[in-house]
Design a protein around this motif. Sequence first.
Motif, short mmCIF file in Angstrom:
data_model
loop_
_atom_site.label_atom_id
_atom_site.label_comp_id
_atom_site.label_asym_id
_atom_site.label_seq_id
_atom_site.Cartn_x
_atom_site.Cartn_y
_atom_site.Cartn_z
N TYR A 120 0.93 -1.40 0.09
CA TYR A 120 -0.07 0.04 -0.07
C TYR A 120 0.88 1.29 0.04
O TYR A 120 2.08 1.29 0.47
N VAL A 134 -8.62 7.92 6.50
CA VAL A 134 -8.84 6.98 5.39
C VAL A 134 -9.65 7.68 4.30
O VAL A 134 -9.37 7.44 2.99
N SER A 153 -10.50 1.37 -1.08
CA SER A 153 -9.54 1.21 0.18
C SER A 153 -10.04 0.13 0.88
O SER A 153 -11.26 -0.37 1.13
N ALA A 192 -14.89 5.65 2.05
CA ALA A 192 -13.63 5.33 1.62
C ALA A 192 -13.53 3.81 1.08
O ALA A 192 -12.91 3.43 0.02
N LYS A 224 -3.47 4.51 -2.27
CA LYS A 224 -3.84 3.24 -1.95
C LYS A 224 -3.67 2.89 -0.68
O LYS A 224 -2.32 2.82 0.03
N THR A 225 -4.78 2.87 0.24
CA THR A 225 -4.78 2.99 1.47
C THR A 225 -5.56 1.71 2.36
O THR A 225 -6.38 1.29 1.79
N THR A 253 -7.91 8.50 0.61
CA THR A 253 -8.54 7.76 -0.35
C THR A 253 -8.85 8.70 -1.53
O THR A 253 -8.51 8.54 -2.62
#
Length: 408
Positions: A7, A22, A169, A164, A31-32, A26
């Motif tokens: 990530y 988040v 995510s 998100a 990329k979380t 996002t």
Amino acid sequence: MSSVPVYDVAIIGGGAVGCAIVHELTGRGLKTVLCEQNSQLVQEASAGNSGIVHTGFDATPSTIEHQCLEDARILNKTIYNKYNLPFEERGALLVAWNQDQMSKLPSLLKSAHNNGVTGARLISRADLLRREPHLNPAALGAMIIPGELVVDPWLIPITLAHKAWMQGSMIMRDCKVLGGHLETGSHWLLETSRGPIKSRVVINCTGLQGDLVEAINQPSPFEIHPRKGQFAVFDQSAANLLHSIILPVPTERTKGVLVFPSVYGNIVVGPTAEDQTARENPQVHPKVIDELVAYAHFVLPQLAEHPVVATYAGLRPATQTKDYHFIVDRDRGWVTVGGIRSTGLSACLAIARRVANAIPTSKPHITYPEQRPEIRRIADDTVEMDGVSYHLTHPLIRLGFPNKMAKL
Ligand SMILES: Cc1cc2nc3c(=O)[nH]c(=O)nc-3n(C[C@H](O)[C@H](O)[C@H](O)COP(=O)(O)OP(=O)(O)OC[C@H]3O[C@@H](n4cnc5c(N)ncnc54)[C@H](O)[C@@H]3O)c2cc1C
């Protein structure tokens, strides 16, 4: 052997702060993954608060908390309106009950103005009782603070995380981060209860575990000193007795006990401020609840005719200092958002923006669709959002959450 997922950012902690982060990251195209040790998001400090969004009228100038609360004033309402999250601008009345407290109001007013809450002003006893006719007539006067909101403190973070997730995510529950190290090639390899995760940047927003998780990157510069707050909640039959949030004149250590309406119409008294060592499972104590109820009866004598229908307690992730611990270790790709003690619900969106600004990216931003989540309460403790079930973890909200919410 399966490969380790990689990530841009791994967020440790799914409380109000982690959920806001988040959502923001996002939106910045990163990329979380969010790792939450519990089976549900919003189960720790963020599940034991008052549900008030503070203006920061009493914040200490030049602190990070102060700056975040200032930024949050516009940001919060923008997001609440975008996702149709319930909030009411009830405003607060900081009430003086004796001459000593009256003498402190002018300096509190000056601080409020210095903090940008320019609408704050002193009002007479007659004006106060006209606004709140059920208030104990022993009140001598007050400072009125417009802009203080009551909100749904559960729905806000859950909606942010849900949005998100809808954009791709990863939200990993039952995912405790146990350790980690920085690998050559400048990625963190985190060891979690659900397997390894690789990430370029790690964010520690673990609330009551903040100092312990910080030790993965460095000896923690702060220590968590949990501070418990207990509450008693009155039946919705009392809703008409109070419009505003009633604040006491604060002390150096605490904002003091409030009497306030919840966004769903319960009158609440609390929170206390009790230092303790245990970091989990805060309990209510009957003697403390009796004292809170007696105080509520003093503030609003007619409350005595209405039953207490629930009690609950939460733990603030306080530290040895008042301000937030916001640390950006660029060399090692680690961001700390610790000790978000008593204003994290109010400031989470502004904190998230600050975190995102510390993680530059050339990835294209995404625009969250205007589409609002469809929300239905499908059981006493469960709400469905766009078909996904979430456990209602906040006691105050479990009590008041409408049985059906038409399309939000
Ligand atoms: C009594 C009380 C009243 C309050 N009233 C208000 C209010 O009216 N308005 C306001 O703005 N604020 C209020 N607050 C403060 C606010 O609730 C907090 O500032 C906020 O909840 C902090 O959020 P957080 O995300 O930092 O912490 P948390 O909500 O505790 O989230 C941290 C998360 O990290 C997870 N975690 C920890 N260790 C790990 C690990 N190793 N791996 C994975 N996950 C981990 C935890 O399980 C937890 O879910 C109040 C707080 C209390 C207790």
